[in-house]
Motif scaffolding. Structure first.
Motif, PDB file in Angstrom:
ATOM      1  N   GLY A 372       8.108 -30.031 -34.949  1.00 16.84           N
ATOM      2  CA  GLY A 372       7.317 -29.013 -34.267  1.00 16.84           C
ATOM      3  C   GLY A 372       6.844 -27.909 -35.193  1.00 16.84           C
ATOM      4  N   ILE A 373       5.662 -27.352 -34.868  1.00 12.09           N
ATOM      5  CA  ILE A 373       5.094 -26.231 -35.618  1.00 12.09           C
ATOM      6  C   ILE A 373       4.647 -25.171 -34.615  1.00 12.09           C
ATOM      7  CG2 ILE A 373       3.375 -25.488 -37.309  1.00 12.09           C
ATOM      8  CD1 ILE A 373       3.124 -28.382 -38.204  1.00 12.09           C
ATOM      9  N   PRO A 374       5.493 -24.175 -34.339  1.00 17.77           N
ATOM     10  CA  PRO A 374       5.041 -23.052 -33.508  1.00 17.77           C
ATOM     11  C   PRO A 374       4.213 -22.075 -34.333  1.00 17.77           C
ATOM     12  CG  PRO A 374       7.364 -22.825 -34.038  1.00 17.77           C
ATOM     13  CD  PRO A 374       6.918 -24.097 -34.660  1.00 17.77           C
ATOM     14  N   SER A 375       3.253 -21.397 -33.683  1.00 16.13           N
ATOM     15  CA  SER A 375       2.385 -20.465 -34.402  1.00 16.13           C
ATOM     16  C   SER A 375       1.879 -19.379 -33.464  1.00 16.13           C
ATOM     17  CB  SER A 375       1.190 -21.198 -35.035  1.00 16.13           C
ATOM     18  OG  SER A 375       0.354 -21.740 -34.026  1.00 16.13           O
ATOM     19  N   VAL A 376       1.450 -18.273 -34.051  1.00 14.07           N
ATOM     20  CA  VAL A 376       0.785 -17.181 -33.335  1.00 14.07           C
ATOM     21  C   VAL A 376      -0.480 -16.836 -34.123  1.00 14.07           C
ATOM     22  CG1 VAL A 376       0.926 -14.814 -32.496  1.00 14.07           C
ATOM     23  CG2 VAL A 376       2.974 -16.272 -32.458  1.00 14.07           C
ATOM     24  N   THR A 377      -1.619 -16.882 -33.451  1.00 11.05           N
ATOM     25  CA  THR A 377      -2.901 -16.641 -34.109  1.00 11.05           C
ATOM     26  C   THR A 377      -3.639 -15.508 -33.420  1.00 11.05           C
ATOM     27  OG1 THR A 377      -3.047 -19.001 -34.632  1.00 11.05           O
ATOM     28  CG2 THR A 377      -5.056 -17.706 -34.885  1.00 11.05           C
TER      29      THR A 377
END
Length: 399
Positions: A372-377
């Motif tokens: 998994g790759i969580p992100s905030v953009t």
């Protein structure tokens, strides 16, 4: 008494009109059933053409767009052993595009063409062959295809449908080679509502040149083999900063579809089995998302600046150091803030799920999330043309 009867008749009449324009959930529903042939394309398996069949239930959610849930299965014989059959099953979320109604005003062609895209889970049953036992194998798949419906009568269509399932390399012992399942089926569709207006929804974009947007953003992400494993285990080596580019369209006040590319920066993945960070890698994912505007779900109010939009999507993900193309799913929550007729600000909280081999490590016992790759953009959106579905100017105000 007459007033009561007239009132009841008017109520039923209004309910009928309400149903015809497609605002009730059950109005635009349909069901399909079909069968045909399949072909399993795996360079590690010598398979012969087999049987394919399935059923699906769907709904026209917009004038040119339908969503459906499909259950399909294939039985594929092996050429070297005619008594042995592979058995596959899949469940898919699929979207069909009414090509004709997008570019013409005619809503009910006798013969139509629906391109199709979908995402789901593909399952192969266990089997015993040449003294060896083989367990089940399941993976996320993507699919492309088309549906050719022919109007019969009374809400019934006949159709010819083709699907190509895209399965990850290494699926079913393919040794890194691409794997595909092809199916060609014929069947019937029953449309539960017959109305010349049944695909039209309120606040739907009316012109193909309206309601388009592009956006750019940037933000941090990190990678791990657990949904919320502690990023501090791998330190800053696990954290990267990824740019994102998107474009899409608001098809109505509720439904939005976007296409996005993210990645291009490298970092490491923390392996929760080996308890150590892995090799640094650079990835890119290109995906399509279906977004639902909860702020407009109950009422499209004037002057509402914030839109809260959960979404679900899928696409292709790959690494650059050791090129591995795989299907991946993504989901998240999109916050969109109106600032002008042309511009919005946004915050996108996203989680990408991919096969463990993309991260280059092992899967922890009991982990159903894979890699998994969580992100905030954070970024900016520019809107093109008339934005008839995004924001309603309050009465007496000039934009």
């Amino acid at each position: 008494m007459k007033k009561i009867i007239i009132s009841v008749m008017l109520a039923f009449g209004l309910a009928s009109v309400h149903a015809q324009i497609g605002t009730d959930f059950g109005v635009n529903m349909f069901m399909t059933m079909g069968g045909g042939v399949s072909y399993y394309q795996n360079q590690s398996r010598d398979a012969a053409p087999g049987f394919s069949g399935g059923i699906a239930v769907g709904k026209w959610i917009l004038s040119p767009l339908a969503g459906r849930i499909a259950l399909d299965f294939q039985s594929v014989p092996m050429k070297n052993n005619e008594e042995f059959n592979y058995t596959f099953a899949s469940t898919s979320a699929e979207f069909l595009w009414d090509f004709n109604s997008t570019f013409t005003r005619i809503k009910h062609w006798r013969v139509n063409f629906y391109p199709m895209i979908g995402l789901g889970v593909f399952f192969r049953s266990s089997y015993y062959d040449e003294g060896h036992s083989h367990g089940t194998d399941r993976e996320v798949h993507g699919l492309l295809g088309f549906n050719l419906p022919v109007r019969i009568s009374g809400g019934w269509d006949a159709f010819l449908e083709y699907k190509c399932y895209f399965l990850p390399s290494h699926y079913d012992g393919s040794n890194g080679k691409p794997v595909y399942m092809h199916s060609l089926t014929a069947g019937v569709t029953h449309n539960f509502t017959e109305s010349p207006f049944h695909r039209r929804t309120e606040h739907e974009s009316r012109n193909t040149s309206e309601d388009w947007f592009v956006g750019v953003g940037i933000g941090p992400n990190y990678s791990a083999f657990d949904l919320f494993s502690n990023p501090h285990h791998g330190g800053l080596a696990m954290v990267g900063v990824a740019p994102e580019v998107m474009f899409g369209r608001n098809f109505s006040n509720f439904w939005t579809i976007r296409f996005e590319a993210t990645g291009l920066t490298g970092h490491e993945a923390y392996d929760t089995v080996l308890r150590e960070a892995g090799d640094a890698f650079t990835f890119t994912m290109i995906h399509a998302d279906v977004m639902m505007n909860l702020s407009h779900a109950l009422d499209f109010k004037r002057g509402a600046h914030w839109s809260i939009m959960p979404y679900l999507g899928a696409g292709v993900i790959w690494r650059y150091d050791n090129v591995r193309f795989d299907m991946a799913a993504d989901f998240g929550l999109f916050f969109r803030r109106y600032i002008s007729h042309e511009g919005d600000l946004f915050v996108d909280v996203k989680y990408i799920m991919a096969a463990p081999r993309i991260g280059g490590g092992n899967v922890p016992s009991g982990n159903i999330y894979g890699f998994g790759i969580p992100s905030v953009t954070v970024g900016y959106i520019h809107n093109f043309g008339q934005s008839s579905t995004r924001y309603r100017i309050p009465y007496g105000c000039a934009d």
